[in-house]
Design a protein around this motif. Structure first.
Motif, PDB file in Angstrom:
ATOM      1  N   ALA A  62       0.828  -1.206   0.000  1.00 35.34           N
ATOM      2  CA  ALA A  62       0.000   0.000   0.000  1.00 35.34           C
ATOM      3  C   ALA A  62       0.863   1.257   0.000  1.00 35.34           C
ATOM      4  N   HIS A  63       1.972   1.230   0.753  1.00 37.24           N
ATOM      5  CA  HIS A  63       2.827   2.414   0.831  1.00 37.24           C
ATOM      6  C   HIS A  63       3.500   2.704  -0.500  1.00 37.24           C
ATOM      7  N   ILE A  64       3.936   1.668  -1.203  1.00 32.97           N
ATOM      8  CA  ILE A  64       4.560   1.880  -2.517  1.00 32.97           C
ATOM      9  C   ILE A  64       3.558   2.511  -3.474  1.00 32.97           C
ATOM     10  N   LEU A  65       2.347   1.970  -3.521  1.00 36.13           N
ATOM     11  CA  LEU A  65       1.330   2.510  -4.417  1.00 36.13           C
ATOM     12  C   LEU A  65       0.905   3.919  -4.000  1.00 36.13           C
ATOM     13  N   TYR A  66       0.821   4.153  -2.690  1.00 34.53           N
ATOM     14  CA  TYR A  66       0.487   5.489  -2.195  1.00 34.53           C
ATOM     15  C   TYR A  66       1.563   6.496  -2.593  1.00 34.53           C
ATOM     16  N   SER A  67       2.829   6.092  -2.491  1.00 32.48           N
ATOM     17  CA  SER A  67       3.934   6.980  -2.859  1.00 32.48           C
ATOM     18  C   SER A  67       3.893   7.323  -4.345  1.00 32.48           C
ATOM     19  N   LEU A  68       3.529   6.359  -5.168  1.00 32.23           N
ATOM     20  CA  LEU A  68       3.379   6.614  -6.603  1.00 32.23           C
ATOM     21  C   LEU A  68       2.227   7.587  -6.853  1.00 32.23           C
ATOM     22  N   ALA A  69       1.158   7.456  -6.074  1.00 29.45           N
ATOM     23  CA  ALA A  69       0.038   8.392  -6.210  1.00 29.45           C
ATOM     24  C   ALA A  69       0.455   9.802  -5.818  1.00 29.45           C
ATOM     25  N   HIS A  74       1.421  15.478  -7.360  1.00 27.67           N
ATOM     26  CA  HIS A  74       2.274  16.660  -7.422  1.00 27.67           C
ATOM     27  C   HIS A  74       2.677  16.998  -8.854  1.00 27.67           C
ATOM     28  N   SER A  75       2.381  16.091  -9.781  1.00 25.64           N
ATOM     29  CA  SER A  75       2.602  16.372 -11.200  1.00 25.64           C
ATOM     30  C   SER A  75       1.322  16.842 -11.885  1.00 25.64           C
ATOM     31  N   GLY A  76       0.277  17.042 -11.092  1.00 30.58           N
ATOM     32  CA  GLY A  76      -0.989  17.527 -11.633  1.00 30.58           C
ATOM     33  C   GLY A  76      -1.962  16.432 -12.016  1.00 30.58           C
ATOM     34  N   GLY A  77      -1.605  15.173 -11.783  1.00 28.33           N
ATOM     35  CA  GLY A  77      -2.487  14.065 -12.141  1.00 28.33           C
ATOM     36  C   GLY A  77      -3.503  13.762 -11.064  1.00 28.33           C
ATOM     37  N   LYS A  78      -4.444  12.876 -11.421  1.00 27.99           N
ATOM     38  CA  LYS A  78      -5.488  12.488 -10.478  1.00 27.99           C
ATOM     39  C   LYS A  78      -5.491  10.971 -10.341  1.00 27.99           C
ATOM     40  N   PHE A  79      -5.441  10.517  -9.121  1.00 27.94           N
ATOM     41  CA  PHE A  79      -5.496   9.103  -8.819  1.00 27.94           C
ATOM     42  C   PHE A  79      -6.213   8.971  -7.488  1.00 27.94           C
ATOM     43  N   GLU A 184     -11.230  13.433   4.403  1.00 28.05           N
ATOM     44  CA  GLU A 184     -10.767  13.503   3.019  1.00 28.05           C
ATOM     45  C   GLU A 184      -9.654  14.534   2.920  1.00 28.05           C
ATOM     46  N   ALA A 185      -8.785  14.341   1.958  1.00 28.07           N
ATOM     47  CA  ALA A 185      -7.681  15.278   1.763  1.00 28.07           C
ATOM     48  C   ALA A 185      -8.216  16.597   1.208  1.00 28.07           C
ATOM     49  N   TYR A 186      -7.564  17.685   1.575  1.00 27.87           N
ATOM     50  CA  TYR A 186      -7.964  18.997   1.073  1.00 27.87           C
ATOM     51  C   TYR A 186      -7.701  19.132  -0.429  1.00 27.87           C
ATOM     52  N   ASP A 187      -6.550  18.680  -0.868  1.00 26.39           N
ATOM     53  CA  ASP A 187      -6.101  19.003  -2.217  1.00 26.39           C
ATOM     54  C   ASP A 187      -6.017  17.824  -3.177  1.00 26.39           C
ATOM     55  N   PHE A 188      -6.207  16.603  -2.684  1.00 27.51           N
ATOM     56  CA  PHE A 188      -6.047  15.416  -3.522  1.00 27.51           C
ATOM     57  C   PHE A 188      -7.217  14.464  -3.318  1.00 27.51           C
ATOM     58  N   PRO A 189      -7.484  13.567  -4.271  1.00 28.89           N
ATOM     59  CA  PRO A 189      -8.638  12.656  -4.155  1.00 28.89           C
ATOM     60  C   PRO A 189      -8.352  11.462  -3.249  1.00 28.89           C
ATOM     61  N   VAL A 190      -8.189  11.745  -1.962  1.00 29.84           N
ATOM     62  CA  VAL A 190      -7.919  10.717  -0.956  1.00 29.84           C
ATOM     63  C   VAL A 190      -9.028  10.783   0.086  1.00 29.84           C
ATOM     64  N   TYR A 191      -9.659   9.651   0.339  1.00 27.19           N
ATOM     65  CA  TYR A 191     -10.835   9.607   1.195  1.00 27.19           C
ATOM     66  C   TYR A 191     -10.725   8.437   2.166  1.00 27.19           C
ATOM     67  N   GLY A 192     -11.231   8.626   3.370  1.00 28.80           N
ATOM     68  CA  GLY A 192     -11.163   7.567   4.361  1.00 28.80           C
ATOM     69  C   GLY A 192     -12.425   7.474   5.193  1.00 28.80           C
ATOM     70  N   THR A 193     -12.926   6.250   5.366  1.00 23.57           N
ATOM     71  CA  THR A 193     -14.047   5.994   6.268  1.00 23.57           C
ATOM     72  C   THR A 193     -13.617   4.948   7.278  1.00 23.57           C
ATOM     73  N   GLN A 194     -13.719   5.267   8.563  1.00 25.96           N
ATOM     74  CA  GLN A 194     -13.443   4.255   9.580  1.00 25.96           C
ATOM     75  C   GLN A 194     -14.549   3.202   9.575  1.00 25.96           C
ATOM     76  N   TRP A 195     -15.718   3.579   9.095  1.00 27.04           N
ATOM     77  CA  TRP A 195     -16.858   2.671   8.989  1.00 27.04           C
ATOM     78  C   TRP A 195     -16.821   1.931   7.644  1.00 27.04           C
ATOM     79  N   HIS A 196     -17.645   0.896   7.552  1.00 26.14           N
ATOM     80  CA  HIS A 196     -17.668   0.019   6.382  1.00 26.14           C
ATOM     81  C   HIS A 196     -18.874   0.325   5.488  1.00 26.14           C
ATOM     82  N   PRO A 197     -18.712   1.047   4.400  1.00 31.51           N
ATOM     83  CA  PRO A 197     -19.866   1.308   3.530  1.00 31.51           C
ATOM     84  C   PRO A 197     -20.339   0.076   2.769  1.00 31.51           C
ATOM     85  N   GLU A 198     -19.453  -0.898   2.568  1.00 24.49           N
ATOM     86  CA  GLU A 198     -19.800  -2.060   1.736  1.00 24.49           C
ATOM     87  C   GLU A 198     -20.702  -3.062   2.449  1.00 24.49           C
ATOM     88  N   VAL A 199     -20.641  -3.128   3.779  1.00 21.04           N
ATOM     89  CA  VAL A 199     -21.367  -4.204   4.464  1.00 21.04           C
ATOM     90  C   VAL A 199     -22.877  -4.021   4.413  1.00 21.04           C
TER      91      VAL A 199
END
Length: 272
Positions: A62-69, A74-79, A184-199
């Motif tokens: 997860a950390h490797i993929l997060y670092s790539l994101a 910072h290059s202006g892309g969206k992930f 959620e992050a202020y400037d990037f498309p990063v979102y987190g829920t401590q709860w489980h929306p899928e269940v």
């Protein structure tokens, strides 16, 4: 018994319901292999589970993929990235570099959200119907199955978290400990829920188990699909493309789930 790692079908169905193709990512690859995989992904879901946030195959991958994101942002892309339960906790680890969670009484309960004053400034709930937002605030439709939480106190004491994330909601456990339940992050498309929306749509009580933590009301199920649609739509904004075969990333549909009656999700994908 079944494999070295697994993915619950609930997360897969959650994404597929919003129109996504889902691909499982192996946990034992090289950085170069993860970079090739990253360029085929439009978004990343970090699911719930129970592994070490800093010293596990899941955390490393997860950390490797997060670092790539981060590089792409910072290059202006969206992930887009969505962390659910343990995935939410992993996001907090990435920001501060250590486990800062506190034990809470939050295993097997569903709660309404205490939406913050600034939640409407965020993206996650911005296009939710008004009646669903009211239900989020009034009805116990967010499912919690976690033993540790990111308290609001610790969040507010962390300059890294405060700078990067906006709190959208909080909750309080039975002992009065307030914790961050949505961010959620202020400037990037990063979102987190401590709860489980899928269940709400894809998990059921085990034998002789109360369904207290598994809301299945109409509004609870609506929540599942509105959040899935939001995240997948965020991922659609990333222009990455699948590589031509044989270098394409295998889709989850090339694997077969196993029926595990003892699991709330019932169906699990196992990998060696």
């Amino acid at each position: 018994m079944y494999g070295d790692s697994y993915i619950a079908d609930g997360y897969v169905s959650f994404l597929k319901a919003a129109g996504a193709l889902v691909a499982p990512i192996r946990l034992d690859l090289s950085q170069q292999e993860y970079k090739q995989i990253f360029l085929q992904l439009n978004g990343l879901l970090l699911p719930g589970g129970d592994v070490d946030l800093g010293n596990s195959s899941f955390a490393r991958s997860a950390h490797i993929l997060y670092s790539l994101a981060v590089q792409e942002w910072h290059s202006g892309g969206k992930f887009a990235i969505l962390g659910i339960c343990m995935g939410f906790q992993e996001l907090s680890y990435f920001s501060v570099g250590q486990d800062i969670l506190v034990a809470t009484d939050t295993d097997g309960i569903s709660l309404p959200l205490n939406l913050t004053a600034g939640f409407q400034e965020g993206h996650m709930f911005h296009k939710f119907p008004g009646d669903l937002l009211k239900a989020l605030a009034d009805e116990p439709i967010t499912s919690n199955f976690h033993h540790y939480s990111l308290t609001t106190k610790i969040f507010n004491e962390s300059s890294e978290l405060k700078k990067f994330y906006r709190i959208l909601s909080t909750n309080t456990d039975s002992h009065g400990t307030e914790f961050v339940s949505t961010m959620e992050a202020y400037d990037f498309p990063v979102y987190g829920t401590q709860w489980h929306p899928e269940v709400n749509a894809y998990a059921w009580p085990r034998e002789k188990e109360s369904d207290k933590g598994l809301p299945h009301s109409g509004n609870a199920v609506r929540l599942t699909f509105h959040l899935a649609y939001f995240f997948v739509n965020e991922a659609r904004q990333c222009p990455h493309q699948m590589l031509p075969s044989p270098h394409s990333l295998p889709l989850i549909s090339t694997f077969s789930p196993q029926l595990i009656p003892s699991s709330r999700y019932r169906l699990l994908y196992f990998f060696d």
